[in-house]
Design an enzyme around this catalytic site. Structure first.
Site, PDB file in Angstrom:
ATOM      1  N   GLU A  44      17.777   5.552 -24.994  1.00  0.00           N
ATOM      2  CA  GLU A  44      18.343   4.473 -25.814  1.00  0.00           C
ATOM      3  C   GLU A  44      19.069   5.119 -26.981  1.00  0.00           C
ATOM      4  OE1 GLU A  44      17.082   0.343 -28.127  1.00  0.00           O
ATOM      5  OE2 GLU A  44      15.594   1.955 -27.909  1.00  0.00           O
ATOM      6  N   GLU A  69      17.870   8.155 -32.571  1.00  0.00           N
ATOM      7  CA  GLU A  69      18.237   7.458 -33.806  1.00  0.00           C
ATOM      8  C   GLU A  69      18.506   8.483 -34.892  1.00  0.00           C
ATOM      9  OE1 GLU A  69      19.328   5.201 -36.594  1.00  0.00           O
ATOM     10  OE2 GLU A  69      18.657   4.096 -34.807  1.00  0.00           O
ATOM     11  N   ASP A 118      26.340  -1.086 -33.720  1.00  0.00           N
ATOM     12  CA  ASP A 118      27.262  -1.491 -34.773  1.00  0.00           C
ATOM     13  C   ASP A 118      28.579  -1.936 -34.132  1.00  0.00           C
ATOM     14  OD1 ASP A 118      29.069  -1.635 -36.960  1.00  0.00           O
ATOM     15  OD2 ASP A 118      27.951  -0.092 -38.042  1.00  0.00           O
ATOM     16  N   THR A 191      14.480  -6.270 -28.818  1.00  0.00           N
ATOM     17  CA  THR A 191      14.519  -5.397 -29.986  1.00  0.00           C
ATOM     18  C   THR A 191      14.176  -6.235 -31.217  1.00  0.00           C
ATOM     19  OG1 THR A 191      16.803  -5.781 -30.672  1.00  0.00           O
ATOM     20  CG2 THR A 191      16.460  -4.220 -28.862  1.00  0.00           C
ATOM     21  N   GLU A 192      13.994  -5.556 -32.362  1.00  0.00           N
ATOM     22  CA  GLU A 192      13.747  -6.287 -33.605  1.00  0.00           C
ATOM     23  C   GLU A 192      14.922  -7.192 -33.959  1.00  0.00           C
ATOM     24  OE1 GLU A 192      11.283  -2.507 -33.836  1.00  0.00           O
ATOM     25  OE2 GLU A 192      13.341  -2.987 -33.239  1.00  0.00           O
ATOM     26  N   GLU A 194      17.074  -8.478 -31.897  1.00  0.00           N
ATOM     27  CA  GLU A 194      17.144  -9.556 -30.913  1.00  0.00           C
ATOM     28  C   GLU A 194      16.201 -10.693 -31.285  1.00  0.00           C
ATOM     29  OE1 GLU A 194      16.834 -10.012 -26.030  1.00  0.00           O
ATOM     30  OE2 GLU A 194      16.614  -8.063 -27.007  1.00  0.00           O
TER      31      GLU A 194
END
Length: 217
Positions: A44, A69, A118, A191-192, A194
């Site tokens: 991811e 990340e 983004d 996801t958070e 989402e």
């Protein structure tokens, strides 16, 4: 959303090498050695606080996951989730996703997840979008033949742009949903972002695309 800086995050990430890979470049072409198996690897790009990637790892123990990340103050929250779980099929990389070719060889990866990237809405910033053609070429250099990208966003403009970008690159569009949470898609892990957006009634867009041997570069 304003990011709260956590000056202690970098040090904490280094304290847990069993979860956060400190020298990922040494595993290029041999990630199976790190996981101690030959299971498929899914990554991811932009894993954020890790809710999605940790959820996927829990649901699919036969697949290895790598969450990527670049912001240490964000990925440290993903680390906290791993500390609380007993998962051996997930690792984290605190790196810039544009440098993936330094870490993965062709065929290392089976699938790439792009979740709520983004949107870079200004036209002059199109090259920064993770679905721009240069990124599609980057992913192709890591994926197995026939590898896939699974993409989710709340941004309609980015979704439309991405579908066009995928098509122009020569990718096969396998699945498209213009309203994921009101579709028949099963086993969706959110996801958070989402959770936040869907709670406000915003649509979630999702697609799955596959590389073909004749894909254009």
């Amino acid at each position: 959303m304003r990011l709260r800086h956590k000056p202690w995050a970098k040090e904490k990430l280094m304290e847990y090498p069993q979860f956060v890979v400190q020298t990922p470049e040494k595993y290029k072409g041999k990630w199976g050695e790190l996981f101690n198996n030959d299971h498929p690897i899914h990554i991811e790009v932009g894993t954020g606080k890790g809710q999605f990637i940790v959820g996927m790892a829990k649901a699919n123990p036969e697949i290895n996951y790598i969450g990527i990340e670049m912001q240490d103050s964000v990925i440290v929250s993903a680390l906290d989730k791993l500390i609380d779980e007993e998962l051996t099929n997930i690792k984290l990389l605190n790196i810039d996703g544009s440098n993936l070719s330094d870490l993965f060889a062709k065929g290392d990866i089976e699938r790439v997840y792009l979740n709520f990237s983004d949107p870079w809405p200004k036209k002059k910033h199109a090259k920064r979008r993770l679905t721009y053609k240069s990124f599609l070429k980057l992913y192709e250099g890591l994926l197995i033949d026939g590898g896939e990208i699974h993409f989710k966003t709340d941004n309609q403009g980015l979704f439309e742009y991405s579908l066009q970008s995928f098509s122009e690159y020569g990718l096969l569009l396998k699945y498209i949903s213009l309203d994921l949470h009101n579709s028949e898609f099963e086993d969706n892990i959110m996801t958070e972002y989402e959770e936040k957006f869907s709670a406000k009634g915003q649509r979630i867009y999702r697609c799955e695309v596959k590389y073909q041997n004749e894909a254009n570069n």
